[in-house]
Design an enzyme around this catalytic site. Sequence first.
Site, PDB file in Angstrom:
ATOM      1  NE  ARG A   1       0.487   3.198  30.431  1.00 50.23           N
ATOM      2  CZ  ARG A   1      -0.510   2.870  29.624  1.00 50.23           C
ATOM      3  NH1 ARG A   1      -0.334   2.851  28.317  1.00 50.23           N
ATOM      4  NH2 ARG A   1      -1.687   2.546  30.118  1.00 50.23           N
TER       5      ARG A   1
ATOM      6  CE  LYS B   1      -8.007   7.219  37.145  1.00 53.77           C
ATOM      7  NZ  LYS B   1      -8.118   6.239  36.048  1.00 53.77           N
TER       8      LYS B   1
END
EC number: 3.4.11.1
Length: 500
Positions: free
Chosen positions: A351, A277
Site C-alpha cells: 500500500r 514473514k
Amino acid sequence: MLNINFVNEESSTNQGLIVFIDEQLKFDTSLMALDQQHYGLISKTIQNKLQFRGNYGQITIVPSVIKSGEVKYLIIVGLGNAEKLTEAKIEELGGKILQHATCAKISTIGLKIMSRINRFTPQTFTSLIASGAFLASYRFHKYKTTLKEVEKFAVESIEIFTDNNSEAIKLFEVKKLIAEAVFFTRDISNEPSNIKTPQVYAERIVDILEPLGVNVDVIGERDIKNLGMGALLGVGQGSQNESKLVVMEYKGGSRDDSTIALVGKGVIFDTGGISLKPSSNMHLMRYDMAGSAAVVGAIIALASQKATVNVVGVVGLVENMQSGNAQRPGDVVVTMSGQTAEVLNTDAEGRLVLADTVWYVQEKFNPKCVIDVATLTGAITVALGSTYAGCFSNNDELADKLIKAGEEVNEKLWRMPLHDDYDAMINSDIADIANIGNVPGAAGSCTAAHFIKRFIKDGVDWAHLDIAGVANSNNASALGPKGAVGYGVRLLEKFIKEYN
C-alpha cells in the site's frame, strides 16, 4: 508451442478427433454419420451411462475401431446443458481437452464444427476452444535441465475445420494475442526473484512494449526521490537492488479520448522487511509483483491488437528486504502527495508503494479513472479464497463493469465494502495515516483499500483489485499449470476495450 490451424478441408491425418455431445445425448445428422463411420463406437460409449453422461467437462477418450487412417482415438466431450454454455466455459473445455489429450499422448487433434451450438456460431465456438487449449499449453520449464517423461510430451497441433474459416481465424488471432500477453505475465511472475531484479524486470518491459508502439520511461531512485516518493523509496531502502518506477503510455485512441490509468504493485520479493514473514512458503513471495505483471500484460494485449484506447500504466518495482538500512516499524515517511504515513508494520508495504504510484499517475496524466491491481492482503484470501479477487471502488458503475468483464473471461471479482469506520481505523497518533488498522486482525483488506483511497483525488473514479488469493495457484487449472495464473490481463483487456 501448440499450433492451432484452421483448415479448408477435413483431414484424416490427426491422431485424435473431438466429438461434442450435450447432456441430452442426442445425435444430429453429422454426428450420426461420424458414429456410423466408426461402427457405432460413439453410441455404444453413450449407452454405457457409467462411462459417459454428457455432463459439462466430462471427457472420455476411446480407441478408434477403424484400422485404416491416422485417427486412433475419439475424444468425446460433454457439453452439459448447452443453453448454459458461456464463452468462459467453452474456453475451459478447450483447456480440458488439451490436458486429457496430453495425458493420453495424442500429438495431433482434429475438430470439425459445422453448425451452431446453442447461441454460438461454429466460428465463435471453435475460436474459444482453440483459445482455451492455447492458454492451457503454457509451461515454465526454463530452469529444468532434465524433464520427466510426462513433462516431455506436448500436443503438437489442433486442426480445426469449419465453414467461413476466415471469421474463425480472425477471432482466434485476437485471442492468441491476449493469451501471449498472459504468457508474459505468467513468465515474469514465475521468474525467480534473484533473476528478475527491478532493473531486469524494467528492461523486459521496455523490450516487449517499445516494439508495440508503447512509450516506456524507466525512472531510477534519484528521480524517484526528486518526485518526493518517500513511501515507495522507504519500502526498497533495505535492498541492494535499486527501486524503479516504470511508466508505460499507450496512445491508441484520439486526443479527445480520456485516459484510463492502470497501477500495479511490483514488490519483486517480499520478506516482510523487519516485520519478517514466517519462513514457510516465503518462496511464494516471488509472486508479490503479480499486480504489476497484470498491468504490463494488459497493455501488451491492447497494444498488440492496436486497440483504439488511451491507457497509461505505472508500476513501482521494489524489494522489501532486511538490512542495516531497512525501514523500521514506527518510521514515518512523506508520500508524494505530502501526506505522512506511519509504518507500523513493514510487511504492509504494498500500500505504501501504491500510495505514491497512484498519486503520480493522477498528477501527470489526469486520468478518467484509476484501477490498481495488487497482491495486497492475506485477509482477502481468508475472505474469498482462490475463487474471487476483491474489488473495492468509489464508483458503482465502474465496479459493475469490472465485475461483468471478469465474469466473461472467468476472472471473477467480488465487490467488497468501503466504509468510514474502516477509514477511521487507519488514523495514526503521530502522522496523517497508519499503514495498518488499529484493531488487530479486523477488516485487513478493507483498511488496506482505504489506505489507497486516501491518495485518490476527488472526482477520480477508482477501483482497487486485491488479487492476493488468485495470482498464483498450487494446483493446475483448466487453463494452465500450477504457478502464476496471469490473473487480471484478460479482465483488464476486456474492460478497457469493451466496457470503457
